[in-house]
Design an enzyme around this catalytic site. Structure first.
Site, PDB file in Angstrom:
ATOM      1  N   PHE A  59       0.874  -1.072   0.006  1.00 56.66           N
ATOM      2  CA  PHE A  59       0.083   0.122  -0.165  1.00 56.66           C
ATOM      3  C   PHE A  59       1.021   1.228   0.063  1.00 56.66           C
ATOM      4  CE2 PHE A  59      -2.802   3.260   2.024  1.00 56.66           C
ATOM      5  CZ  PHE A  59      -3.702   3.376   1.342  1.00 56.66           C
ATOM      6  N   LYS A 139      -4.728 -12.228  11.025  1.00 59.34           N
ATOM      7  CA  LYS A 139      -5.217 -12.548  12.484  1.00 59.34           C
ATOM      8  C   LYS A 139      -6.408 -11.682  12.640  1.00 59.34           C
ATOM      9  CE  LYS A 139      -1.311 -15.111  14.345  1.00 59.34           C
ATOM     10  NZ  LYS A 139      -0.317 -15.137  15.571  1.00 59.34           N
ATOM     11  N   LYS A 224      -7.890 -15.573  20.850  1.00 64.75           N
ATOM     12  CA  LYS A 224      -6.771 -15.517  21.946  1.00 64.75           C
ATOM     13  C   LYS A 224      -6.882 -14.356  22.431  1.00 64.75           C
ATOM     14  CE  LYS A 224      -3.576 -13.841  18.605  1.00 64.75           C
ATOM     15  NZ  LYS A 224      -2.269 -13.552  18.438  1.00 64.75           N
TER      16      LYS A 224
END
EC number: 1.1.1.8
Lengths: 385, 385
Positions: A59, A139, A224
């Site tokens: 980017f 994630k 998590k």
């Protein structure tokens, strides 16, 4: 459809020999993306079944000295902004044009913040051959009331391609310095493809294990963060290592239980892999979720997460707080709140409905939740947010 | 045979009604034994199925002020030497006479250093009714070449009674201060007995879960110490949280694999309990095994464990170092060394055959071990010890 894709499809239709070597593009160039490019680039040079060049979609940004980030990376082999001081490999080529970066590749590595994945998939839709293989290192994910939106499913559905995931106890800077760690590749389809990804990522300091459980592996990387918030509360209250270990264990158990309820194919053994227990440990020892939650508890819950995020993270939002809220809504929607006392307590502490030290009294809240009833809870929560 | 045992057997033979209430004796009075007595004493007062009085066998010592430890405990309700500042409960009665302490009890809690258990069993042999129930809180055991000598088996065999175990992430001082933690009861026989032990130990800050796997639960409490040594090396080399989490995970995996090889009835799920993952976490975050191993690694392995133990532990030996050697000998004897690279590497680092930073290169040692061959290794080790 791009020219090269048209050409490749024609070649295929004409029965011409396809390129026997794989070409890899990494979509994303933050610190974890840059480390992924470094790992892949070192293997691409060594493995005869891969083209040397590894493209990395960047980017584009203009650095304070006026230079474009892609130019700096291509000139110095270093991502000066997100992974300074680490040589990525001379075979990494930064490309600011997403469509151009992926057009030759038959192996795509997605590694961006999860909020960007919708836009990236929309942009690439219809432009990727069905034979391309993908892996997501993303994630975090959005969890809707009906359940989590897996990034691997988004990629599969939107682009019409197979998608594995790679998760684990992977602090980017430590892997960049070639400190030993592990990761888990989750796959749903063929084991051969999983083995190819394992080969592409593995180095003597980065041990990768394939697991036939894409959903379980991917959910670990998101859930998590709720456990990290809980552990941060324990740290902030100086409760000691017994309590911290207990909360991490209960968190891991709820991660496993929720994943299995949402996707019955999820395996218990996945939670013994790097993506499970090891990532929980890493995230609960360091990391911003734990750190800000510790500050929250030290303030006795008097400073809100909004305030602490503004101060400690320059206004960036904590993944764990967002995920705790979304998971709470899913649990509420499905009538599962009582089965997940840790997850639901974390959210209620985050919004100020419970005190930080309630993190170890959650057994009692089961009855509290039953008395209040989910409808009342839902109302009180929406009025507080 | 003691008078009271004779009486009880006569009563039984005569078909007379036995005492419907249970009597508990705690055998051991170190810090963990004293905390166990505190937990049990609070429940014995509340539960109608138990006699209020909880006996605690105390290895008699004379304190610096000339008073006997048992007298101090019975006068102040406090174990001034091993758990100062904590009230054990007025219903705890210290008794320096082992046989007298156990003679009325039908529930025995063993909680001494494991080296004492042989002598205790010899002394009590033939003096305990077969209906007595036992539980072992003893962590650590001798591992012979043929395999580990479970304390629960020792008690069962020597005393002819059933024996459960209780293990978990249980730092005594933290539980004494009523900080939240968990534990696991492993049982082999009836679930009812396990439930009775759970009832006797559980408090709102001490959550106990029964698991039908006495061997798995007990082995965790011993093997975790090898993992703590490995983690200490990682800390001493400043390798970071990724590596630490990876080593803890690999350690947990080897604990599971070895336990299952030795006792095929051992369950995977046991290692998700407090005795498994949580105790590994606690032991690898704090504790003397980790701490001395860290110092060993910081010295580059130049200061031996003997020297560090003398300096840091007043000459006491580290459980993890002993267990690593014993487990190495078992693995060697059975031809399993290659299957347990972490366990065997830890021992080889402890004896100076490998360097501390080999803890993350152990994959390579597999081939090293194959080349050297176990016979050569055995020789070189025995010559170094």
């Amino acid at each position: 459809m791009s020219h090269s894709l048209q050409k490749s499809r024609q070649d295929h239709a004409n029965g011409e020999c396809r390129d026997p070597k794989s070409r890899v593009t990494v979509v994303g160039s933050g610190s974890w993306g840059s480390v992924a490019a470094k790992l892949i680039a070192s293997n691409a040079l060594k493995l005869p079944s891969f083209h040397d060049e590894v493209r990395m979609w960047v980017f584009e940004e203009v650095l304070p000295n006026g230079e474009k980030l892609t130019n700096v990376i291509n000139k110095t082999n270093e991502n000066a902004k997100y992974l300074p001081g680490i040589t990525l490999g001379r075979n990494v080529v930064a490309d600011p044009d997403l469509e151009n970066a992926v057009k030759e590749a038959n192996m795509l590595v997605f590694v961006t913040p999860h909020q960007f994945m919708d836009g990236i998939c929309k942009q690439l839709k219809g432009k990727i051959s069905g034979e391309v293989e993908a892996i997501s290192l993303v994630k975090g994910m959005e969890v809707k009331k009906e359940g989590p939106c897996l990034i691997s499913s988004l990629i599969s559905k939107e682009l019409g391609i197979n998608c594995c995931v790679l998760m684990g106890a992977n602090i980017a800077n430590e892997i960049a310095m070639e400190k030993f760690s592990e990761a888990t590749v989750g796959y749903g389809g063929s084991r051969d493809i999983a083995e190819k990804w394992v080969q592409l990522f593995s180095t003597p300091y980065f041990m990768v294990t394939p697991v036939h459980d894409v959903e379980g592996v991917e959910l670990c990387g998101t859930l998590k963060n709720i456990v990290a918030i809980a552990t941060g509360f324990v740290d902030g209250l100086d409760m000691g290592n017994n309590t911290k270990a207990a909360i991490m264990r209960i968190g891991l158990r709820e991660m496993k239980a929720l994943s299995k309820l949402l996707f019955p194919s999820v395996k218990d053994s996945t939670f013994f892999e790097s993506c499970g227990v090891a990532d929980v440990i890493t995230t609960c020892l360091g990391g911003r979720n734990r750190r800000v939650a510790e500050a929250f508890a030290r303030s006795g819950g008097k400073r809100s997460f909004d305030e602490l995020e503004a101060e400690m993270l320059k206004g960036q939002k904590l993944q764990g707080v967002l995920t705790a809220r979304e998971v709470y809504e899913t649990l509420d929607h499905r009538g599962w709140l009582e089965m997940f006392p840790l997850f639901s307590t974390v959210h209620q502490i985050c919004i100020g409905r419970l005190k930080p030290d309630d993190i170890v009294h959650y057994r009692d809240h089961k009855s509290l939740i039953s008395i209040d009833g989910p409808i009342h809870l839902r109302k009180s929560i929406s009025s507080m947010m």
